[in-house]
Design an enzyme around this catalytic site. Structure first.
Site, PDB file in Angstrom:
ATOM      1  N   ASP A   1      34.838 -50.529   7.669  1.00 40.28           N
ATOM      2  CA  ASP A   1      35.740 -50.489   8.843  1.00 40.28           C
ATOM      3  C   ASP A   1      35.401 -51.329  10.078  1.00 40.28           C
ATOM      4  O   ASP A   1      36.027 -52.357  10.358  1.00 40.28           O
ATOM      5  CB  ASP A   1      36.013 -49.023   9.257  1.00 40.28           C
TER       6      ASP A   1
ATOM      7  N   ARG B   1      27.004 -45.347  20.100  1.00 42.52           N
ATOM      8  CA  ARG B   1      27.182 -44.222  21.028  1.00 42.52           C
ATOM      9  C   ARG B   1      26.334 -44.390  22.289  1.00 42.52           C
ATOM     10  O   ARG B   1      26.834 -44.275  23.399  1.00 42.52           O
ATOM     11  CB  ARG B   1      26.836 -42.898  20.340  1.00 42.52           C
TER      12      ARG B   1
ATOM     13  N   GLU C   1      40.716 -41.945  14.815  1.00 40.38           N
ATOM     14  CA  GLU C   1      41.319 -43.223  14.390  1.00 40.38           C
ATOM     15  C   GLU C   1      42.843 -43.271  14.477  1.00 40.38           C
ATOM     16  O   GLU C   1      43.421 -44.324  14.787  1.00 40.38           O
ATOM     17  CB  GLU C   1      40.878 -43.576  12.960  1.00 40.38           C
TER      18      GLU C   1
ATOM     19  N   GLU D   1      24.530 -45.776  14.726  1.00 42.78           N
ATOM     20  CA  GLU D   1      24.991 -44.677  15.589  1.00 42.78           C
ATOM     21  C   GLU D   1      24.374 -44.770  16.982  1.00 42.78           C
ATOM     22  O   GLU D   1      25.048 -44.527  17.978  1.00 42.78           O
ATOM     23  CB  GLU D   1      24.657 -43.313  14.961  1.00 42.78           C
TER      24      GLU D   1
END
Ligand code: DMJ
Length: 451
Positions: free
Chosen positions: A212, A83, A346, A79
Site C-alpha cells: 500500500d 507514527r 482508509e 511504525e
C-alpha cells in the site's frame, strides 16, 4: 468524538501506547521498541488542528517531560517512522517548537542502523538500544517488506532538511536506486525483497497490506517536492499503469476493485487497507497526461464507491478487514477471520480526498454514515473500540482504541467537513499516518497561515 477518545485515553492509559476501553487500562504492545505514548504523539496534531487547546498543552508537556527515547526494545522501523517521526515533524512545522524537532531528529538517528545491509534496503525490525536489526520472523527468507522500506521517504527528506545532515535523504534515495535497477514482473512491484541480494523473494503483489503506502509515497514525494521529483512521478505512473493492467477488475455487479496477484494468479480480494487508493489515485490524477486525468478521476471514484459498498452491505455500516469478489460474493467478507473492523481510516481517507477534489456532496454523506456507525457500534463507556464482526448489530468489542483512530480516522472525518483551506492539499502532504508535512515551497507560508 475526539475529545471523548482522548479524555478516556488520558484518564485510563495516559503515557501507555493505546487505551483498552473495555478493561479501562493501557496497552503497551511490542511494535514501538519500548517507546511509550503512541496515542499522545499520534494525536497531537489532531488535537492542535481541532483547537482542543487544553488537551494539546497536556500532550505537549508529556512530550517535553516524559517522552523517553533511551529505550531498548525491538521496534518496527515503519511504525516508529510513520507514527512517531511523522507526528513529531508535523508538530514542529505547525508550532515551530524546538522540542518536536529535536525529538524527531534524535529518533531518526536511532533508526539509521537498520540500513546497514549489503543493499542498503533496511530490515523491518530494529533494537532502539543496540542498533541491531533483523527481518520479521514471518517475512519469507529474511526479506524486507515493500510497504515498510517504501514508506520512509517523506519523513527522511524532512529529517535531512531540518538537520542539515544529508544522510537521511541518501538512505531513502538509495532505496529508489535499488528499486529502479531491479526487474519488475509485468511492471509490478512484489511485496518481499531481500536486503542482502536485492532480489524479489516472492511474487505477491498487493495495493493493500504489505504494498500500500509504497505507492502512496511515490506520488506524495512528487507533490511534496513541489512537483520537481519527476523520478517519483514516473515510478508512480508506471506502477499504476501495471496495476491497472493486471489487478484492476470489474465484478459481475459492476463494482471496480483491485485484486491481489500471487505469481501471476489473481486473488479476487480487496483489503480495507487497499481502500486508501481511491484518494491516492484522485490525488495523482492531476499530474497525469491531459487525456488521462478524467480517466483516473473516474477510476478513483469507482474504487471509492466499491469501498463504500463494502460498508453499506454490512449490518453495522462499517466495512470488514477484507472483502471478496468470487463465487457470487460482491464486496463482502466470506471468511470469519476477515469480518472485523479495527477503527481503520482508509475509507474515510478516500472520502476526504474525493470531497476536496470533486466537491460531490455524496462523500460528506458517506462520511456522516461512518460517524453514525462509529457512535452506534464502536463507542463504549470508556472510549472507542474495534469490533469483531461488522455483520452483526450486537458486535463483540476487541477492547482496543488504536492510535491511528485519533491520528487518522477522526482527523480525516474532521477535514471532510472543514473548509478546503484547513490544511490545504496545495500546501500539505499527509504522511501515511495522516500527519501533514509541508510542501517544499511553502514551509514558511504554511506555518504562518496555520498560526
Ligand atoms: C496506519 O498505521 C497507517 O495508515 C498505515 O499506512 C496502515 N495501517 C494503519 C491504519 O489502518
Amino acid at each position: 468524538m475526539m475529545k471523548f477518545a482522548w479524555d478516556n485515553y488520558r484518564r485510563y492509559a495516559f503515557g501507555k501506547n493505546e487505551l483498552r476501553p473495555l478493561t479501562k487500562n493501557g496497552h503497551i504492545g511490542n511494535m514501538f521498541g519500548g517507546l511509550r505514548g503512541a496515542t499522545i504523539v499520534d494525536a497531537l496534531d489532531t488535537l492542535y488542528i481541532m483547537e482542543l487547546e487544553e488537551e494539546f498543552q497536556e500532550a505537549k508537556s508529556w512530550v517535553e517531560k516524559s517522552f523517553d527515547l533511551n529505550v531498548n526494545g525491538e521496534a518496527s522501523l515503519f511504525e516508529v517512522n510513520i507514527r512517531y517521526v511523522g507526528g513529531l515533524l508535523t508538530m514542529y512545522y505547525l508550532t515551530g517548537e524546538e522540542v518536536f524537532k529535536n525529538k524527531a531528529l534524535e529518533l531518526g538517528e536511532k533508526l539509521l542502523p537498520a540500513f546497514n545491509t549489503p543493499t542498503g534496503i533496511p530490515r523491518g525490525v530494529i533494537s532502539l538500544g543496540s542498533g541491531m536489526s533483523w527481518s520479521w520472523g514471518w517475512a519469507s527468507a529474511g526479506s524486507s517488506i515493500l510497504a515498510e522500506f517504501g514508506t520512509l521517504h517523506l519523513e527522511f527528506l524532512h529529517l535531512s532538511e531540518l538537520s542539515g545532515n544529508p544522510v537521511f535523504a541518501e538512505k531513502v534515495m538509495n532505496i529508489r536506486k535499488v528499486l529502479n535497477r531491479i526487474e519488475k514482473p509485468q511492471g509490478l512491484y512484489p511485496n518481499f525483497l531481500s536486503p542482502v541480494t536485492g532480489n524479489w523473494v516472492q511474487h505477491h503483489v498487493s495495493v493493500g497490506g504489505l504494498g500500500d503506502s509504497f505507492y502512496e509515497y511515490l506520488i506524495k514525494s512528487w507533490l511534496m517536492s513541489d512537483k520537481r521529483d519527476t523520478e517519483a512521478k514516473k515510478m508512480y505512473n508506471d506502477a499504476l499503469e501495471a496495476i491497472e493492467k493486471h489487478l484492476v477488475k470489474k465484478s459481475a455487479g459492476g463494482l471496480t476493485y483491485i485484486a491481489e496477484w500471487r505469481g501471476g494468479v489473481l486473488d479476487h480480494k480487496m483489503g480495507h487497507l487497499a481502500c486508501f487508493s481511491g484518494g491516492m489515485i484522485a490525488l495523482g490524477a492531476e499530474q497525469a497526461a491531459e487525456e488521462k486525468k478524467q480517466h483516473y478521476m473516474d477510476l478513483a471514484a469507482e474504487i471509492t464507491h466499491t469501498c463504500h459498498e463494502s460498508y453499506t452491505r454490512s449490518d453495522t455500516k462499517l466495512g470488514p478487514e477484507a472483502f471478496r469478489f468470487d463465487s457470487g460474493t460482491e464486496a463482502m467478507a466470506t471468511r470469519l477471520s476477515e469480518r472485523y473492523y479495527i477503527l481503520r481510516p482508509e475509507v474515510v481517507e478516500s472520502y476526504m480526498y474525493m470531497w476536496r477534489l470533486t466537491h460531490d456532496p455524496k462523500y460528506r454523506q458517506w462520511g456522516w454514515e461512518v460517524v453514525k456507525a462509529l457512535e452506534k457500534y464502536c463507542r463504549v463507556e470508556a472510549g472507542f473500540s474495534g469490533i469483531r464482526d461488522v455483520y452483526t448489530t450486537t458486535p463483540s468489542h476487541d477492547n482496543m482504541q488504536q492510535s491511528f483512530f485519533l491520528a487518522e480516522t477522526l482527523k480525516y472525518l474532521y477535514l471532510l467537513f472543514c473548509d478546503d483551506d484547513v490544511l490545504s492539499l496545495e500546501d500539505w502532504v499527509f504522511n501515511t499516518e495522516a500527519h501533514p508535512l509541508p510542501v517544499n515551497h511553502t514551509n514558511i507560508k504554511a506555518k504562518a497561515s496555520m498560526q
